[in-house]
Scaffold this motif. Structure first.
Motif, PDB file in Angstrom:
ATOM      1  N   HIS A  57     -24.961   8.559  -9.359  1.00  0.00           N
ATOM      2  CA  HIS A  57     -26.006   9.524  -9.687  1.00  0.00           C
ATOM      3  C   HIS A  57     -26.798   9.969  -8.461  1.00  0.00           C
ATOM      4  CE1 HIS A  57     -25.814   9.954 -14.039  1.00  0.00           C
ATOM      5  NE2 HIS A  57     -25.521   8.675 -14.116  1.00  0.00           N
ATOM      6  N   MET A  58     -26.706   9.234  -7.361  1.00  0.00           N
ATOM      7  CA  MET A  58     -27.374   9.644  -6.131  1.00  0.00           C
ATOM      8  C   MET A  58     -26.516  10.599  -5.313  1.00  0.00           C
ATOM      9  SD  MET A  58     -29.158   6.118  -4.767  1.00  0.00           S
ATOM     10  CE  MET A  58     -29.966   6.950  -3.406  1.00  0.00           C
ATOM     11  N   THR A  59     -25.216  10.393  -5.318  1.00  0.00           N
ATOM     12  CA  THR A  59     -24.343  11.107  -4.381  1.00  0.00           C
ATOM     13  C   THR A  59     -23.377  12.074  -5.054  1.00  0.00           C
ATOM     14  OG1 THR A  59     -22.851   9.187  -4.422  1.00  0.00           O
ATOM     15  CG2 THR A  59     -24.472   9.289  -2.631  1.00  0.00           C
ATOM     16  N   PHE A  60     -23.243  11.987  -6.355  1.00  0.00           N
ATOM     17  CA  PHE A  60     -22.403  12.884  -7.138  1.00  0.00           C
ATOM     18  C   PHE A  60     -23.251  13.440  -8.287  1.00  0.00           C
ATOM     19  CE2 PHE A  60     -19.462  10.098  -5.033  1.00  0.00           C
ATOM     20  CZ  PHE A  60     -18.315  10.845  -4.798  1.00  0.00           C
ATOM     21  N   ASP A  61     -22.658  14.315  -9.075  1.00  0.00           N
ATOM     22  CA  ASP A  61     -23.263  14.783 -10.318  1.00  0.00           C
ATOM     23  C   ASP A  61     -22.233  14.650 -11.422  1.00  0.00           C
ATOM     24  OD1 ASP A  61     -26.021  15.941 -10.097  1.00  0.00           O
ATOM     25  OD2 ASP A  61     -25.062  17.047  -8.468  1.00  0.00           O
ATOM     26  N   PRO A  62     -22.643  14.255 -12.623  1.00  0.00           N
ATOM     27  CA  PRO A  62     -21.701  14.210 -13.749  1.00  0.00           C
ATOM     28  C   PRO A  62     -21.576  15.583 -14.391  1.00  0.00           C
ATOM     29  CG  PRO A  62     -23.834  13.414 -14.457  1.00  0.00           C
ATOM     30  CD  PRO A  62     -23.974  13.737 -12.991  1.00  0.00           C
ATOM     31  N   LEU A  63     -20.578  15.731 -15.250  1.00  0.00           N
ATOM     32  CA  LEU A  63     -20.459  16.975 -16.015  1.00  0.00           C
ATOM     33  C   LEU A  63     -21.688  17.158 -16.898  1.00  0.00           C
ATOM     34  CD1 LEU A  63     -16.689  16.865 -17.055  1.00  0.00           C
ATOM     35  CD2 LEU A  63     -17.751  18.268 -15.266  1.00  0.00           C
ATOM     36  N   SER A 192     -17.732  12.162  -0.307  1.00  0.00           N
ATOM     37  CA  SER A 192     -18.124  13.567  -0.370  1.00  0.00           C
ATOM     38  C   SER A 192     -18.317  13.932  -1.828  1.00  0.00           C
ATOM     39  CB  SER A 192     -17.064  14.476   0.264  1.00  0.00           C
ATOM     40  OG  SER A 192     -17.400  15.846   0.064  1.00  0.00           O
ATOM     41  N   GLY A 193     -19.583  14.079  -2.225  1.00  0.00           N
ATOM     42  CA  GLY A 193     -19.901  14.410  -3.601  1.00  0.00           C
ATOM     43  C   GLY A 193     -20.673  15.714  -3.688  1.00  0.00           C
TER      44      GLY A 193
END
Length: 524
Positions: A57-63, A192-193
């Motif tokens: 949740h810090m480095t990526f985003d969910p759908l 890489s997010g």
């Protein structure tokens, strides 16, 4: 000093401090935080755990992601529709860039879900998905093998990865998309997010540093934190002292013994909420013949005083459990209560032919769950009262999970938060008949197996009538209780604390995945 942003999101090789509390930026938008442990890897598909999901949740985003009321909030998917019984069409954002500079498209969603389906830890919950198709750059269709009521729940665990960044081979000739459990791989050390933060520095067990991603898509986010340094501090007292002295701005978890001390300090704030993570012990039926007898398993359940552990060790900051499902979950059975009864336990041991007891090994982490090592010690002492001699070993989280995967002890501790916020997930991972091909029973260290219950859960996962589905899942909970498939202890409550000017409450949730991209720090 100011943290220097690195190219892409690779781990830098510069010399790093080994101080317990490293110096960090002093700007108003810097956050110094301390968790009890750091994520074991930068590969978000290597391990299904709280630490990895916090990193995600810090480095990526969910759908999509959960709101506080457990409804769904659009993230990289802006809208969705059920096209037919087995197909959902999602519309994706068209203004999103990965940390590498690559553009986010539907192909990244396809690539990510296909990788999830081959991850040892994730493939069981993604097994219902038959195929994923990119209709165009901003449209994806997800097809399930059969009607599936929890597809949006699964979408909260799809953090699209940068398929171009993770494609090809590394300098050793190994595939960049390789998933290596407890080992070294390109993905475990490069990231890489699309998320709000880029990893700029990492030393396992010492520190991990983040800097706000300049091209982050969510311009409506109130978050104003530019830099974060996370330091793992496993010792409870040291972690709390770091907050109270001002050396860090945010800590989790706050141990039960220190709740009042933190609450009374006018310079910090404490946030607590009821939890849904079950803490339990597995009894390995393949390692210990006696555990194949349900009377012995029941005896262990009767010998362990869950309420005593919750009251004395957890200082009331836990809810004694007799089942997987907490109140509010579909499978929760209201009538099931902890069954501590020492005389009953002795009677069952005698009936099973083990009045004189036997010896077992036990293993637990010592920095993963609140008071985990102390709880294990207490359980071992309780089992001694039915003549069971316990050889207990506790390990730091980073070492424990490798041992857990190998099932090296007769009884092993685990905590589990349902990844889908649904009762079926507990059984699928913790008590389903182990199956390496499907991923079922991935964390079933008891090797318990009841094919009828597996079948009932599979049927529940096709039932779109939610009332009928709840009845089926309650049957599963009742059967697991009757069979003493595992020893439940308690649902662990949650507690966080921060400096008074760090507004943590809006970004916290019962899943314990703080949405730090939205965190606001106020001027003092």
């Amino acid at each position: 000093m100011t943290l220097k942003k690195t190219l892409l999101a690779s781990v830098i090789g510069a010399a790093m401090t080994t101080a317990v509390l490293p110096s960090v930026a002093t700007a108003e938008t810097s956050l110094r935080m301390a968790y009890d442990a750091d994520p074991v890897s930068l590969d978000i598909h290597e391990q299904l755990s709280g630490g990895i999901l916090q990193l995600s949740h810090m480095t990526f985003d969910p759908l999509v992601r959960w709101n506080k009321d457990l409804s769904f909030e659009p993230r990289l998917a802006t809208e969705w529709e059920q096209v037919d019984d087995t197909t959902m069409r999602m519309t994706l954002r068209d203004d999103v860039t990965f940390h590498s500079g690559n553009a986010f498209t539907a192909e990244d969603v396809v690539w990510t879900i296909e990788r999830l389906k081959r991850s040892p830890d994730f493939k069981a919950i993604f097994e219902p998905i038959e195929s994923v198709t990119a209709v165009d750059d901003t449209t994806v269709e997800i097809t399930t093998t059969k009607p599936y009521p929890l597809l949006l729940n699964l979408a909260t665990y799809v953090f699209p990865m940068d398929s171009a960044f993770y494609s090809g081979t590394d300098e050793d000739g190994d595939p960049k998309d390789e998933i290596v459990k407890n080992g070294n791989s390109f993905a475990s050390s490069h990231l890489s997010g699309t998320g709000p933060y880029v990893v700029t520095e990492r030393q396992q067990g010492v520190r991990i540093a983040f800097e706000r991603f300049d091209d982050y898509w969510d311009e409506d986010s109130p978050g104003n934190v530019d830099e974060i340094v996370m330091t793992p501090i496993s010792e409870n007292a040291t972690r709390v002292a770091a907050l109270l002295s001002g050396d860090v701005d945010f800590i989790a978890p706050v141990p039960p013994n220190d709740l009042e001390r933190v609450r009374e300090d006018e310079d910090v704030q404490l946030v607590t909420m009821s939890g849904t993570r079950i803490i339990l012990f597995h009894m390995n039926q393949e390692r210990v013949e006696a555990f194949q007898d349900p009377r012995v398993r029941q005896a262990f359940a009767y010998a362990i005083n869950q309420e005593g552990i919750a009251d004395r060790l957890m200082k009331g900051f836990a809810t004694p459990a007799a089942q997987f499902s907490p109140e509010g979950y579909a499978g929760h059975v209201e009538s099931l209560e902890p069954r501590y009864d020492l005389e009953k336990a002795k009677q069952l041991m005698a009936e099973a032919g083990y009045e004189d007891g036997f010896e077992i090994t036990m293993m637990a982490p010592n920095n993963r769950y609140v008071n985990d090592a102390k709880i294990a010690q207490a359980v071992a002492a309780m089992l001694a009262r039915i003549n069971v001699t316990v050889d207990l070993k506790t390990l730091p989280k980073a070492q424990y999970w490798g041992e857990y995967d190998e099932r090296v002890a007769d009884m092993m501790m685990i905590g589990w938060h349902s990844d889908t916020e649904d009762s079926a997930n507990f059984h699928e991972y913790l008590t389903a008949c182990p199956d390496a091909d499907t991923g079922a029973g991935q964390y079933n260290a008891g090797n318990y197996c009841n094919p009828e219950l597996d079948k009932l859960v599979a049927e529940a996962n096709l039932e779109v009538d939610l009332e009928k589905r709840a009845e089926m899942l309650q049957q599963v909970e009742q059967a697991l209780y009757d069979d003493a498939a595992f020893v439940p202890l308690h649902w662990q409550d949650l507690a966080w604390a921060s400096a008074a000017n760090v507004d943590i409450e809006p970004v916290l949730n019962v899943m314990n995945f703080p949405y730090l991209g939205d965190l606001v720090i106020h001027e003092e």
